[in-house]
Design a protein around this motif. Structure first.
Motif, PDB file in Angstrom:
ATOM      1  N   ILE A  64       0.844  -1.199   0.000  1.00  0.00           N
ATOM      2  CA  ILE A  64       0.000   0.000   0.000  1.00  0.00           C
ATOM      3  C   ILE A  64       0.877   1.246   0.000  1.00  0.00           C
ATOM      4  N   ARG A  65       1.961   1.200   0.778  1.00  0.00           N
ATOM      5  CA  ARG A  65       2.838   2.362   0.895  1.00  0.00           C
ATOM      6  C   ARG A  65       3.610   2.622  -0.399  1.00  0.00           C
ATOM      7  N   TYR A  66       4.095   1.554  -1.035  1.00  0.00           N
ATOM      8  CA  TYR A  66       4.997   1.752  -2.162  1.00  0.00           C
ATOM      9  C   TYR A  66       4.393   1.361  -3.511  1.00  0.00           C
ATOM     10  N   GLY A  67       3.227   0.749  -3.524  1.00  0.00           N
ATOM     11  CA  GLY A  67       2.601   0.330  -4.774  1.00  0.00           C
ATOM     12  C   GLY A  67       1.528   1.285  -5.229  1.00  0.00           C
ATOM     13  N   ASP A  68       0.918   0.940  -6.344  1.00  0.00           N
ATOM     14  CA  ASP A  68      -0.143   1.779  -6.897  1.00  0.00           C
ATOM     15  C   ASP A  68      -1.421   0.962  -7.089  1.00  0.00           C
ATOM     16  N   PHE A  69      -1.613  -0.002  -6.177  1.00  0.00           N
ATOM     17  CA  PHE A  69      -2.821  -0.843  -6.257  1.00  0.00           C
ATOM     18  C   PHE A  69      -3.357  -1.042  -4.840  1.00  0.00           C
ATOM     19  N   ASP A  70      -3.769   0.101  -4.273  1.00  0.00           N
ATOM     20  CA  ASP A  70      -4.207   0.112  -2.879  1.00  0.00           C
ATOM     21  C   ASP A  70      -5.389  -0.806  -2.628  1.00  0.00           C
ATOM     22  N   ARG A  71      -6.351  -0.846  -3.548  1.00  0.00           N
ATOM     23  CA  ARG A  71      -7.558  -1.631  -3.323  1.00  0.00           C
ATOM     24  C   ARG A  71      -7.218  -3.119  -3.169  1.00  0.00           C
ATOM     25  N   ILE A  72      -6.384  -3.632  -4.076  1.00  0.00           N
ATOM     26  CA  ILE A  72      -6.010  -5.047  -4.033  1.00  0.00           C
ATOM     27  C   ILE A  72      -5.183  -5.347  -2.778  1.00  0.00           C
ATOM     28  N   ALA A  73      -4.234  -4.459  -2.488  1.00  0.00           N
ATOM     29  CA  ALA A  73      -3.371  -4.680  -1.320  1.00  0.00           C
ATOM     30  C   ALA A  73      -4.162  -4.598  -0.025  1.00  0.00           C
ATOM     31  N   SER A  74      -5.092  -3.638   0.052  1.00  0.00           N
ATOM     32  CA  SER A  74      -5.911  -3.510   1.252  1.00  0.00           C
ATOM     33  C   SER A  74      -6.790  -4.746   1.443  1.00  0.00           C
ATOM     34  N   PHE A  75      -7.373  -5.235   0.350  1.00  0.00           N
ATOM     35  CA  PHE A  75      -8.188  -6.444   0.418  1.00  0.00           C
ATOM     36  C   PHE A  75      -7.332  -7.646   0.822  1.00  0.00           C
ATOM     37  N   GLY A  76      -6.102  -7.705   0.301  1.00  0.00           N
ATOM     38  CA  GLY A  76      -5.205  -8.797   0.658  1.00  0.00           C
ATOM     39  C   GLY A  76      -4.840  -8.785   2.131  1.00  0.00           C
TER      40      GLY A  76
END
Length: 406
Positions: A64-76
């Motif tokens: 979430i901090r370093y990527g650009d796919f917050d929704r997927i990372a947050s769900f993960g």
């Protein structure tokens, strides 16, 4: 200054995420190792898998901090934590013999995972987002605590584990309020850089470590109890050994209201050496096994049966007078003399001799009582074998006349 505080909080949160990841991996390794010694290895394996899955949440939060796919990372991150908690429930079910209800777990997952996707676009500091995000965790922890309670086990480690699960459930539930009161920001990245995230993750790390250590303690206690029990069991007969016999008898005699008299029966297989010499030690082992099973099958539930060594056995009959013990020994003698034993010819029947002595009052010594029974057994052997003799009885009675003597 505000930017500096945010950077400090961000770095602190990332540090804690790293620590949480490493701690989870260590617990995974610990449970894998300890499961190999446990009587219920599947419980340790489930706990190991749970911590391995839980560690992924730290990876997702860094994304979430370093990527650009917050929704997927947050769900993960959400999915990994919730899945880990439910896996712990399965492990607790194995350890405490309270199986997890697959329908309850499935229903919780089917409700929580879509809900997490639905609330993603809501501000993180809103009540709706906090409720939808935290309550599945609280429910999962509560389910685990209920499982420990339902097991009926109340040892210190069990009580601590139940308390920690309840505290953790309360922690997740309280975050519904505190996330709104001390908003960590509207987005996932803003939340990760907030002071609230730092405090929340610190508290979660403490609870994770405490719960993991307590689960380890429960399994270690179970391994120690099994080791102690195994050290008191004779592996051939399946009965207690002398150490186990003495421990169980001492527990009964230590009761404040132990009902005297008690009876001790010492028995010895007749001509056992001849069995080994004639038919081999394998056949002799079958004789020991058959005699042990006969004792366990005929003895009342409260009796304590043991193999003292070789072909010598003992039985402690609580709250049983010498006459009743004598009659019981005669029943054992008759049963064994008609018993067919694997490894011996069908025409071969063996016999055993018995000595009986009563522990009449609290002032009597159990050691002296066993010696008395052993002396009576010696008299029975000297009198012709295949007999039952009472302590103090000068001459062993004829088997056919035992009823008149009783």
């Amino acid at each position: 200054m505000r930017v500096l505080e945010t950077d400090i909080s961000m770095n602190g949160a990332l540090f804690l995420l790293t620590v949480n990841f490493l701690i989870a991996q260590l617990f995974c390794a610990f449970f894998l190792v300890i499961s190999r010694r446990s009587r219920i290895p599947s419980a340790g394996l489930w706990f190991a898998a749970a911590f391995a899955v839980a560690s992924l949440s730290a990876v997702f939060e860094v994304m979430i901090r370093y990527g650009d796919f917050d929704r997927i990372a947050s769900f993960g991150a959400f999915s990994s934590v919730l899945s880990a908690l439910l896996m712990i429930r399965v492990g607790i079910g194995r350890l405490y013999a309270v199986p997890a209800n697959i329908w309850t777990i499935t229903a919780l997952l089917c409700a929580a995972l879509p809900l997490n996707l639905m609330i993603y676009d809501l501000p993180r500091g809103s009540f709706a987002h906090s409720l939808g995000y935290q309550m599945p965790f609280a429910i999962a922890e509560l389910i685990c605590a209920v499982a420990v309670y339902r097991s009926g086990r109340r040892e210190t480690a069990d009580r601590v584990l139940m308390a920690l699960l309840l505290v953790t459930a309360g922690n997740f539930a309280s975050k519904v309020y505190f996330a709104v009161k001390f908003s960590g920001g509207d987005t996932a990245q803003a939340y990760l850089g907030s002071t609230f995230a730092l405090v929340s993750q610190s508290l979660s790390a403490v609870l994770v470590v405490s719960t993991g250590l307590t689960l380890l303690a429960v399994i270690v206690v179970e391994i120690m109890d099994d080791a102690k029990a195994n050290s008191e069991i004779d592996p051939l007969s399946g009965l207690l050994n002398r150490r186990g016999f003495d421990a169980r008898v001492s527990q009964i005699l230590a009761r404040p209201m132990s009902a005297y008299p008690h009876s001790v029966i010492v028995c010895d297989l007749d001509h056992f050496k001849a069995v080994n010499d004639t038919y081999g030690h394998g056949a002799g082992d079958q004789v020991i096994l058959a005699f042990g099973r006969m004792l366990a099958g005929h003895a009342p539930p409260e009796a304590i049966c043991a193999r003292f060594g070789g072909e010598e056995f003992a039985i402690f009959l609580p709250s049983t007078g010498e006459t009743t013990g004598y009659l019981f020994a005669q029943g054992l003698r008759n049963s064994f003399s008609s018993l067919a034993i694997i490894g011996l010819p069908d025409t071969v029947r063996l016999s055993a001799s018995f000595g009986v002595c009563a522990l009449a009052s609290p002032g009597d010594s159990i050691v002296d009582t066993i010696k008395g029974a052993d002396s009576a057994l010696y008299d029975a052997k000297k009198g012709g074998r295949n007999r039952v003799n009472r302590a103090g009885q000068a001459i062993s009675v004829n088997p056919e006349g035992w009823q008149a003597q009783a």
